[in-house]
Scaffold this motif. Structure first.
Motif, PDB file in Angstrom:
ATOM      1  N   SER A 299      -6.091  23.844  22.558  1.00  0.00           N
ATOM      2  CA  SER A 299      -5.329  24.270  22.663  1.00  0.00           C
ATOM      3  C   SER A 299      -6.733  26.228  22.424  1.00  0.00           C
ATOM      4  O   SER A 299      -6.422  26.877  22.917  1.00  0.00           O
ATOM      5  N   VAL A 300      -7.488  25.601  21.755  1.00  0.00           N
ATOM      6  CA  VAL A 300      -8.344  26.429  21.358  1.00  0.00           C
ATOM      7  C   VAL A 300      -9.512  27.035  21.849  1.00  0.00           C
ATOM      8  O   VAL A 300      -9.753  27.948  22.329  1.00  0.00           O
ATOM      9  N   GLU A 301      -9.999  25.907  23.112  1.00  0.00           N
ATOM     10  CA  GLU A 301     -10.509  26.274  23.991  1.00  0.00           C
ATOM     11  C   GLU A 301     -10.015  26.687  25.289  1.00  0.00           C
ATOM     12  O   GLU A 301     -10.160  28.016  25.881  1.00  0.00           O
ATOM     13  N   GLY A 302      -9.096  27.225  24.935  1.00  0.00           N
ATOM     14  CA  GLY A 302      -8.112  27.314  26.365  1.00  0.00           C
ATOM     15  C   GLY A 302      -7.891  28.940  25.949  1.00  0.00           C
ATOM     16  O   GLY A 302      -8.055  30.000  26.717  1.00  0.00           O
ATOM     17  N   TYR A 303      -7.962  29.542  24.823  1.00  0.00           N
ATOM     18  CA  TYR A 303      -7.687  30.234  24.190  1.00  0.00           C
ATOM     19  C   TYR A 303      -8.693  31.169  23.888  1.00  0.00           C
ATOM     20  O   TYR A 303      -8.614  32.740  24.739  1.00  0.00           O
ATOM     21  N   ILE A 304      -9.897  30.554  23.844  1.00  0.00           N
ATOM     22  CA  ILE A 304     -11.557  31.705  24.081  1.00  0.00           C
ATOM     23  C   ILE A 304     -11.455  31.293  25.682  1.00  0.00           C
ATOM     24  O   ILE A 304     -12.345  32.357  26.032  1.00  0.00           O
ATOM     25  N   ARG A 305     -11.195  30.497  26.766  1.00  0.00           N
ATOM     26  CA  ARG A 305     -12.047  30.363  28.434  1.00  0.00           C
ATOM     27  C   ARG A 305     -11.101  31.831  28.053  1.00  0.00           C
ATOM     28  O   ARG A 305     -11.852  32.483  29.202  1.00  0.00           O
ATOM     29  N   GLN A 306      -9.751  32.481  28.173  1.00  0.00           N
ATOM     30  CA  GLN A 306      -9.223  33.098  28.079  1.00  0.00           C
ATOM     31  C   GLN A 306      -9.878  34.927  27.740  1.00  0.00           C
ATOM     32  O   GLN A 306     -10.056  35.210  28.715  1.00  0.00           O
ATOM     33  N   ILE A 307      -9.904  34.866  27.242  1.00  0.00           N
ATOM     34  CA  ILE A 307     -11.802  36.235  26.645  1.00  0.00           C
ATOM     35  C   ILE A 307     -12.813  36.218  26.910  1.00  0.00           C
ATOM     36  O   ILE A 307     -13.197  36.330  27.619  1.00  0.00           O
ATOM     37  N   ILE A 308     -13.641  34.731  26.990  1.00  0.00           N
ATOM     38  CA  ILE A 308     -14.827  34.962  26.866  1.00  0.00           C
ATOM     39  C   ILE A 308     -15.202  34.817  28.663  1.00  0.00           C
ATOM     40  O   ILE A 308     -17.124  35.043  28.865  1.00  0.00           O
ATOM     41  N   GLY A 309     -14.260  33.982  29.097  1.00  0.00           N
ATOM     42  CA  GLY A 309     -14.308  33.292  30.395  1.00  0.00           C
ATOM     43  C   GLY A 309     -13.528  34.470  31.672  1.00  0.00           C
ATOM     44  O   GLY A 309     -14.568  35.043  31.803  1.00  0.00           O
ATOM     45  N   TRP A 310     -12.295  33.963  31.686  1.00  0.00           N
ATOM     46  CA  TRP A 310     -11.701  35.293  32.396  1.00  0.00           C
ATOM     47  C   TRP A 310     -12.348  36.470  32.066  1.00  0.00           C
ATOM     48  O   TRP A 310     -11.822  37.711  32.976  1.00  0.00           O
ATOM     49  N   ARG A 311     -11.628  37.346  30.794  1.00  0.00           N
ATOM     50  CA  ARG A 311     -11.735  38.701  30.307  1.00  0.00           C
ATOM     51  C   ARG A 311     -13.156  39.045  31.117  1.00  0.00           C
ATOM     52  O   ARG A 311     -13.141  39.948  31.523  1.00  0.00           O
ATOM     53  N   GLU A 312     -14.273  38.710  30.101  1.00  0.00           N
ATOM     54  CA  GLU A 312     -15.677  38.960  30.731  1.00  0.00           C
ATOM     55  C   GLU A 312     -15.982  38.545  32.094  1.00  0.00           C
ATOM     56  O   GLU A 312     -16.652  39.805  32.763  1.00  0.00           O
ATOM     57  N   TYR A 313     -15.191  37.599  32.867  1.00  0.00           N
ATOM     58  CA  TYR A 313     -15.203  37.876  34.116  1.00  0.00           C
ATOM     59  C   TYR A 313     -15.284  38.973  35.067  1.00  0.00           C
ATOM     60  O   TYR A 313     -16.289  38.869  35.995  1.00  0.00           O
ATOM     61  N   MET A 314     -13.698  38.992  34.753  1.00  0.00           N
ATOM     62  CA  MET A 314     -12.934  40.449  36.090  1.00  0.00           C
ATOM     63  C   MET A 314     -13.717  41.489  35.521  1.00  0.00           C
ATOM     64  O   MET A 314     -14.107  42.338  36.238  1.00  0.00           O
ATOM     65  N   ARG A 315     -14.377  41.600  34.564  1.00  0.00           N
ATOM     66  CA  ARG A 315     -14.707  43.114  34.012  1.00  0.00           C
ATOM     67  C   ARG A 315     -16.225  43.122  35.507  1.00  0.00           C
ATOM     68  O   ARG A 315     -16.397  44.210  35.583  1.00  0.00           O
ATOM     69  N   GLY A 316     -17.306  41.739  34.859  1.00  0.00           N
ATOM     70  CA  GLY A 316     -18.218  41.866  36.141  1.00  0.00           C
ATOM     71  C   GLY A 316     -17.874  41.493  37.504  1.00  0.00           C
ATOM     72  O   GLY A 316     -18.316  42.360  37.504  1.00  0.00           O
ATOM     73  N   ILE A 317     -16.716  41.429  37.640  1.00  0.00           N
ATOM     74  CA  ILE A 317     -16.668  41.153  38.722  1.00  0.00           C
ATOM     75  C   ILE A 317     -16.228  43.026  39.542  1.00  0.00           C
ATOM     76  O   ILE A 317     -16.908  43.026  40.456  1.00  0.00           O
ATOM     77  N   TYR A 318     -15.275  43.544  38.696  1.00  0.00           N
ATOM     78  CA  TYR A 318     -14.610  44.834  39.252  1.00  0.00           C
ATOM     79  C   TYR A 318     -16.173  45.577  39.126  1.00  0.00           C
ATOM     80  O   TYR A 318     -16.193  46.321  39.798  1.00  0.00           O
ATOM     81  N   TRP A 319     -17.474  45.182  38.102  1.00  0.00           N
ATOM     82  CA  TRP A 319     -18.262  47.060  38.061  1.00  0.00           C
ATOM     83  C   TRP A 319     -19.195  46.008  39.122  1.00  0.00           C
ATOM     84  O   TRP A 319     -20.186  47.189  39.519  1.00  0.00           O
ATOM     85  N   ARG A 320     -19.572  45.040  39.465  1.00  0.00           N
ATOM     86  CA  ARG A 320     -20.311  44.255  40.370  1.00  0.00           C
ATOM     87  C   ARG A 320     -20.017  44.948  41.744  1.00  0.00           C
ATOM     88  O   ARG A 320     -20.522  45.246  43.439  1.00  0.00           O
ATOM     89  N   GLU A 321     -18.484  44.326  41.927  1.00  0.00           N
ATOM     90  CA  GLU A 321     -18.333  44.719  43.728  1.00  0.00           C
ATOM     91  C   GLU A 321     -17.874  45.814  44.026  1.00  0.00           C
ATOM     92  O   GLU A 321     -17.707  46.640  45.437  1.00  0.00           O
ATOM     93  N   GLY A 322     -18.132  47.110  42.925  1.00  0.00           N
ATOM     94  CA  GLY A 322     -17.650  48.376  43.018  1.00  0.00           C
ATOM     95  C   GLY A 322     -15.678  49.006  44.425  1.00  0.00           C
ATOM     96  O   GLY A 322     -15.463  47.959  44.284  1.00  0.00           O
ATOM     97  N   PRO A 323     -15.805  50.592  44.068  1.00  0.00           N
ATOM     98  CA  PRO A 323     -14.582  50.694  44.532  1.00  0.00           C
ATOM     99  C   PRO A 323     -14.409  50.373  46.061  1.00  0.00           C
ATOM    100  O   PRO A 323     -12.850  51.013  45.707  1.00  0.00           O
ATOM    101  N   ASP A 324     -14.594  49.975  46.329  1.00  0.00           N
ATOM    102  CA  ASP A 324     -14.269  49.772  48.331  1.00  0.00           C
ATOM    103  C   ASP A 324     -13.658  48.368  47.122  1.00  0.00           C
ATOM    104  O   ASP A 324     -12.918  47.924  48.377  1.00  0.00           O
ATOM    105  N   TYR A 325     -13.422  47.995  46.533  1.00  0.00           N
ATOM    106  CA  TYR A 325     -13.173  46.616  46.018  1.00  0.00           C
ATOM    107  C   TYR A 325     -11.024  46.907  46.705  1.00  0.00           C
ATOM    108  O   TYR A 325     -10.786  45.164  47.081  1.00  0.00           O
ATOM    109  N   VAL A 326     -10.924  47.770  46.184  1.00  0.00           N
ATOM    110  CA  VAL A 326      -9.360  47.315  45.610  1.00  0.00           C
ATOM    111  C   VAL A 326      -9.256  47.602  47.450  1.00  0.00           C
ATOM    112  O   VAL A 326      -7.559  47.352  47.328  1.00  0.00           O
ATOM    113  N   SER A 327     -10.048  47.721  48.369  1.00  0.00           N
ATOM    114  CA  SER A 327      -9.192  48.259  50.058  1.00  0.00           C
ATOM    115  C   SER A 327      -9.546  46.665  50.732  1.00  0.00           C
ATOM    116  O   SER A 327      -9.015  46.521  52.011  1.00  0.00           O
TER     117      SER A 327
END
Length: 514
Positions: A299-327
């Motif tokens: 339970s604890v690992e799964g919760y922590i993974r959602q925050i320091i894994g997916w959440r941080e990772y998604m932010r990194g992808i968003y800014w790295r890929e740039g505005p054309d990612y949406v298209s």
């Protein structure tokens, strides 16, 4: 030196970087409710209400802490309707010597901040948002030279950086990831935890009346609005989750039950993403529950993974890929979403439940999003940009930096596998295994063809057949493609015909959408 400090609606943190090292005696904090931010997509009524109510309460907390706060309400007759317009009015009112602001979370708003120095002829200090664990530069360095940006490897680095669930250089339990232990279906339980419901106070009631008046044509209902809108109440929900829901969160984090909107989920993402709660603090407190023997490791690992894994990772992808990612649209999908994505009026019980809950509360948990609404949109070939807009509209925790990569990349495979090694698709069997939805549905999850067949079944095989040229060599899809090839020509044709008839009915239904 007089400093203007604009604070945005997702920056509701008392220790925000733009406030640090700024003297309250020489600063004006500017907070703005502006029409442009409420209408660039048709945000759910509860989402708008939550953000405005939380902003108004945060403004009061800042004032109580000694800051001079200039708060512009949406119904101010002189409201310029945009961040830049309100900065212009504030510069005229206060004649500041400089502007200090924490970086924006989205490209669209970041472009506004970047323009202010030129527009206003003032120095603008844009400070890093250090509420996140991984900076833009750090993520870029991690991603540089990698052919595929696998979240699991990023997550392990974040574990090493923070020391969360680490025994020296090794992960606690000798495993980094306990996801395979977190896939149990749930049963109705009289002792299931219920998140706190927070009755609206006078400030929130004023906001609810404003939203009802101004945004009547936006999706969703305001009935039963009960979200926390202060840091203190958000903390009450956090403490309740850690004590009562975290112990079984892991086992049932992928489960779905009719009429149960929350199960063992935390319902903390709105508060984390708007700034009322500190994500790293929550992770450390979750780890403390494990170390004290009050919550199991999965339970604890799964919760922590959602925050320091997916959440941080998604932010990194968003800014790295740039505005054309949406298209990006790797699978060349262009179908409109059915109109009932905005009403929940469908005979498919799983979708009726997930969408109905979403419209009622502006919230659904990650499996409802990924494997029900997202899975269906992917199987029918919905335009990923339209799917992205829908998710951004309807979810209270949806800010583009976290929602877009999750939707377009992970859910809709629009980036061709940058995030995920295969599309997240399933037939009705997965939904039947992880929920009680199918037992309440007029369709038969065991049937592939016929008037009573579950639509997910034919759509699943039709999706694979349509995209065999792009996905046929994917090693993670080798087994379903092998199964498809072994079916008789008659069986395959019946399946494809079933799917075609259903898709045609959706094209008609989509004309009734917004």
């Amino acid at each position: 030196m007089k400093t203007l400090v604009p604070i945005l609606g997702d920056q509701l943190t008392m220790t925000l970087s733009s406030l640090r090292d700024t003297d309250p005696a020489d600063a004006i904090v500017l907070m703005m409710e502006v029409a442009e931010e409420t209408t660039y997509v048709r945000h759910h009524k509860q989402k708008i209400a939550y953000i405005f109510a939380a902003m108004r309460h945060h403004a009061r907390a800042l004032a109580d802490a000694g800051w001079q706060v200039d708060y512009v309400r949406l119904d101010d007759p002189d409201n310029a309707g945009s961040f830049t317009g309100e900065i212009a009015r504030a510069v005229e009112r206060h004649a500041p010597d400089r502007i200090v602001v924490t970086e924006a979370g989205e490209w669209r708003v970041a472009a506004m901040l970047d323009s202010w120095e030129t527009i206003f002829g003032l120095p603008v200090d844009i400070r890093a948002d250090d509420r996140f664990l991984c900076s833009h530069a750090e993520f870029d360095a991690w991603a540089s030279g990698r052919k595929q940006l696998v979240m699991e490897f990023f997550y392990r680095d974040m574990r090493r950086k923070t020391g969360l669930l680490m025994d020296g250089k090794k992960p606690v339990g000798d495993r980094w990831n306990f996801d395979k232990d977190n896939r149990k279906p749930a049963k109705n339980d009289l002792f299931m935890p219920r998140p706190h419901a927070f009755a609206p106070d006078r400030v929130t009631k004023d906001v609810l009346a404003l939203v009802a008046d101004r945004f009547a044509d936006h999706p969703g209902s305001l009935d039963g609005f009960d979200y926390a809108v202060t840091a203190a109440d958000a903390e009450r929900q956090a403490a309740y989750f850690l004590e009562h829901a975290l112990p079984q969160f892991g086992d049932y984090e992928d489960a779905m039950l009719t009429g149960e909107r929350h199960l063992w989920h935390s319902i903390l993402s709105p508060y984390i993403n708007s700034g009322l709660l500190d994500p790293i603090d929550l992770c450390r407190r979750a780890e403390a529950e494990y170390r004290a023997g009050r919550a199991p490791l999965n339970s604890v690992e799964g919760y922590i993974r959602q925050i320091i894994g997916w959440r941080e990772y998604m932010r990194g992808i968003y800014w790295r890929e740039g505005p054309d990612y949406v298209s990006r649209n790797f699978l060349d999908h262009h179908r409109k979403l059915p109109g009932w994505y905005w009403t929940g009026d469908t005979d498919m019980h799983c979708l009726k439940e997930a969408i109905g809950q979403t419209l009622a509360t502006a919230h659904a948990h990650h499996i409802q999003r990924l494997m029900v609404t997202g899975n269906f949109a992917l199987l029918i070939g919905a335009d990923p940009a339209e799917v992205h807009r829908w998710y951004l509209e309807v979810y209270i925790d949806a800010y583009e930096w976290v929602e877009l990569p999750n939707t377009l990349g992970m859910s809709q495979f629009g980036d061709g596998g940058l995030l995920g090694s295969k599309p997240y698709i399933s037939s009705g069997a997965y939904i039947d295994r992880m929920s009680d939805y199918c037992g309440h549905c007029r369709y038969d999850v065991k049937q592939r063809v016929g008037k009573d067949a579950c639509p997910f079944n034919a759509l699943y095989w039709d999706f694979l057949a349509r995209h065999q040229d792009k996905l046929g060599n994917n090693p993670r899809l080798r087994m379903p493609y092998s199964t498809w090839a072994k079916q008789s020509a008659q069986s395959r044709n019946e399946t494809l015909s079933q799917s075609a008839i259903f898709l045609q009915s959706l094209d008609t239904a989509a004309d009734d959408g917004y």
